[in-house]
Design a protein around this motif. Structure first.
Motif, mmCIF file in Angstrom:
data_model
loop_
_atom_site.group_PDB
_atom_site.id
_atom_site.type_symbol
_atom_site.label_atom_id
_atom_site.label_comp_id
_atom_site.label_asym_id
_atom_site.label_seq_id
_atom_site.Cartn_x
_atom_site.Cartn_y
_atom_site.Cartn_z
ATOM 1 N N GLN A 143 0.773 -1.207 -0.071
ATOM 2 C CA GLN A 143 -0.121 0.020 0.049
ATOM 3 C C GLN A 143 0.870 1.119 0.083
ATOM 4 O O GLN A 143 2.083 1.159 -0.056
ATOM 5 C CB GLN A 143 -0.733 0.013 1.163
ATOM 6 C CG GLN A 143 -0.146 0.136 2.589
ATOM 7 C CD GLN A 143 -1.178 -0.060 3.722
ATOM 8 O OE1 GLN A 143 -2.028 -0.777 3.754
ATOM 9 N NE2 GLN A 143 -0.663 0.490 4.947
ATOM 10 N N GLY A 144 0.209 2.318 -0.096
ATOM 11 C CA GLY A 144 0.916 3.797 -0.172
ATOM 12 C C GLY A 144 1.304 4.010 1.586
ATOM 13 O O GLY A 144 0.766 3.160 2.534
ATOM 14 N N ASP A 145 1.904 5.038 1.609
ATOM 15 C CA ASP A 145 2.158 5.256 3.146
ATOM 16 C C ASP A 145 0.789 5.786 4.041
ATOM 17 O O ASP A 145 0.941 5.747 5.095
ATOM 18 C CB ASP A 145 3.492 6.270 3.281
ATOM 19 C CG ASP A 145 2.802 7.665 2.592
ATOM 20 O OD1 ASP A 145 1.912 7.945 1.851
ATOM 21 O OD2 ASP A 145 3.671 8.773 2.629
ATOM 22 N N ARG A 146 -0.208 6.092 3.163
ATOM 23 C CA ARG A 146 -1.681 6.423 3.872
ATOM 24 C C ARG A 146 -2.586 6.236 2.789
ATOM 25 O O ARG A 146 -2.205 5.973 1.642
ATOM 26 C CB ARG A 146 -1.679 7.819 4.150
ATOM 27 C CG ARG A 146 -1.443 8.946 3.095
ATOM 28 C CD ARG A 146 -1.228 10.261 3.632
ATOM 29 N NE ARG A 146 -1.296 11.357 2.743
ATOM 30 C CZ ARG A 146 -2.247 11.924 2.199
ATOM 31 N NH1 ARG A 146 -3.446 11.709 2.330
ATOM 32 N NH2 ARG A 146 -2.111 12.654 1.236
ATOM 33 N N ARG A 147 -3.671 5.802 3.268
ATOM 34 C CA ARG A 147 -4.912 5.518 2.362
ATOM 35 C C ARG A 147 -5.653 6.891 2.314
ATOM 36 O O ARG A 147 -5.538 7.600 3.165
ATOM 37 C CB ARG A 147 -5.643 4.415 3.018
ATOM 38 C CG ARG A 147 -4.793 3.184 3.357
ATOM 39 C CD ARG A 147 -5.922 1.838 3.638
ATOM 40 N NE ARG A 147 -6.775 1.617 2.846
ATOM 41 C CZ ARG A 147 -7.552 0.726 2.948
ATOM 42 N NH1 ARG A 147 -7.612 -0.280 3.874
ATOM 43 N NH2 ARG A 147 -8.673 0.431 2.067
ATOM 44 N N GLY A 148 -6.493 6.553 1.555
ATOM 45 C CA GLY A 148 -7.692 7.622 1.293
ATOM 46 C C GLY A 148 -7.085 8.866 0.366
ATOM 47 O O GLY A 148 -6.246 8.402 -0.428
ATOM 48 N N PRO A 149 -8.047 9.827 0.336
ATOM 49 C CA PRO A 149 -7.909 10.834 -0.826
ATOM 50 C C PRO A 149 -6.239 11.249 -0.612
ATOM 51 O O PRO A 149 -5.806 11.719 0.517
ATOM 52 C CB PRO A 149 -8.749 11.949 -0.601
ATOM 53 C CG PRO A 149 -9.931 11.261 0.200
ATOM 54 C CD PRO A 149 -9.154 10.156 0.909
ATOM 55 N N GLY A 150 -5.335 11.496 -1.777
ATOM 56 C CA GLY A 150 -4.493 11.911 -1.993
ATOM 57 C C GLY A 150 -3.308 10.905 -1.388
ATOM 58 O O GLY A 150 -1.952 11.070 -1.300
ATOM 59 N N GLY A 151 -3.728 9.542 -0.932
ATOM 60 C CA GLY A 151 -2.742 8.471 -0.989
ATOM 61 C C GLY A 151 -2.676 7.507 -1.711
ATOM 62 O O GLY A 151 -3.335 7.864 -2.917
ATOM 63 N N GLY A 152 -2.259 6.336 -1.493
ATOM 64 C CA GLY A 152 -2.541 5.105 -2.164
ATOM 65 C C GLY A 152 -1.330 4.999 -3.089
ATOM 66 O O GLY A 152 -0.282 5.502 -2.976
ATOM 67 N N GLY A 230 7.270 4.989 -3.423
ATOM 68 C CA GLY A 230 7.418 3.614 -3.403
ATOM 69 C C GLY A 230 6.189 3.131 -2.840
ATOM 70 O O GLY A 230 5.136 3.582 -2.901
ATOM 71 N N ALA A 231 6.234 2.231 -1.670
ATOM 72 C CA ALA A 231 5.189 1.316 -0.972
ATOM 73 C C ALA A 231 5.648 1.014 0.241
ATOM 74 O O ALA A 231 6.699 0.920 0.785
ATOM 75 C CB ALA A 231 4.971 0.017 -1.892
ATOM 76 N N THR A 232 4.622 0.714 1.029
ATOM 77 C CA THR A 232 4.569 0.245 2.377
ATOM 78 C C THR A 232 4.128 -1.030 2.331
ATOM 79 O O THR A 232 3.051 -1.365 1.807
ATOM 80 C CB THR A 232 3.894 1.003 3.506
ATOM 81 O OG1 THR A 232 4.515 2.377 3.498
ATOM 82 C CG2 THR A 232 3.798 0.398 4.808
#
Length: 275
Positions: A143-152, A230-232
């Motif tokens: 996943q991205g460093d955070r989820r939701g709008p602006g993330g992913g 990158g990714a988490t």
């Protein structure tokens, strides 16, 4: 025979049952190992061992919920595990407390008679370049460093080299049958019966996603991340690694599997406890 016992931390009920099971092992003339937390709860320091040494046991008993079972599995290698269920859902912990002593005596007899009857559940690892994740019993999430709008993440998923999906999503989840009832289910993934040799590929809140897919257990799933961010990668919701992008993360089955001893759980009965 060396028998390890791990009780759920902070539970008086689990500690009390662990004490009973310790006596069962001792009365059978076999050696008892307790993890350090359980030994402290029972004031039994002479029996204490580091939990990561339990891979040297012949059998480990996990007293608690599925979380306790998975804690044991992360530390006990391929040692067979009997799960005693203290009222939770119990996909892995099949033995009710009232049957625990009899079930343990039966496993000791089986060991003396030539071997335990065990069932295997797969584990997954993620890898990228020279990095490899902790083995996961439930799922690996990219996943991205955070989820939701602006993330992913911007991603592409391939299964055995063939493109399956891609675009933008909060992340991609790859789950074992064991993990199909956990995080995967909350992301609208399918339930997979433990007797099915398959793993789930599930996009998480994809903008233009495909339906969740069940593929062969030996399939290789690659998640390519194009962005510089990158990714988490998260293994079983606990062990997290941040990878610089662009990066390709490979998820596949790894050895050893989890080895489950004792009577099997009733999958459909356990499902009823989810509702």
């Amino acid at each position: 025979m060396e028998v390890g016992i791990v009780a759920r931390k902070g539970s008086e009920r689990a500690a009390s049952l662990a004490a009973t099971l310790r006596d069962v092992v001792a009365d059978a003339g076999e050696a008892v190992w307790l993890d350090e937390e359980t030994a402290a709860a029972l004031d039994a320091g002479d029996d204490a061992r580091p939990v990561d040494a339990f891979g040297d046991c012949d059998l480990v008993v996990a007293v608690g919920g599925d979380g306790t079972f998975l804690f044991v599995a992360r530390n006990a290698g391929d040692t067979p595990i009997v799960g005693v269920n203290l009222g939770e859902v119990g996909f892995l912990n099949a033995v009710p407390p009232g049957d625990a002593a009899a079930a343990l005596r039966a496993e000791i007899r089986s060991f003396r008679d030539g071997g335990l009857d065990v069932r295997e559940a797969p584990r997954l690892t993620a890898s990228a370049d020279d990095w490899t994740s902790t083995p996961a019993a439930n799922e690996v999430v990219v996943q991205g460093d955070r989820r939701g709008p602006g993330g992913g993440i911007e991603y592409e998923v391939r299964v055995d080299g063939s493109r399956y999906a891609g675009g933008h999503a909060d992340g991609v989840l790859v789950a074992t049958p064991t993990g199909s009832t956990a995080y995967n289910l909350s992301e609208r993934g399918p339930l997979v019966h433990p007797d099915v040799d398959g793993i789930v590929v599930n996009e998480m809140v994809a903008e233009e996603g495909m339906p969740p897919l069940v593929v062969d257990t030996d399939a290789t799933v690659t998640v390519s991340i194009s962005g510089e961010a990158g990714a988490t990668v998260v293994s079983d919701g606990r062990d997290t690694a941040s990878l610089d992008g662009p990066v390709e993360v490979t998820v596949e089955r790894t050895a050893p599997p989890i080895r489950v001893a004792g009577p099997p759980s009733d999958f459909f009965e356990a499902l009823g406890k989810l509702s």
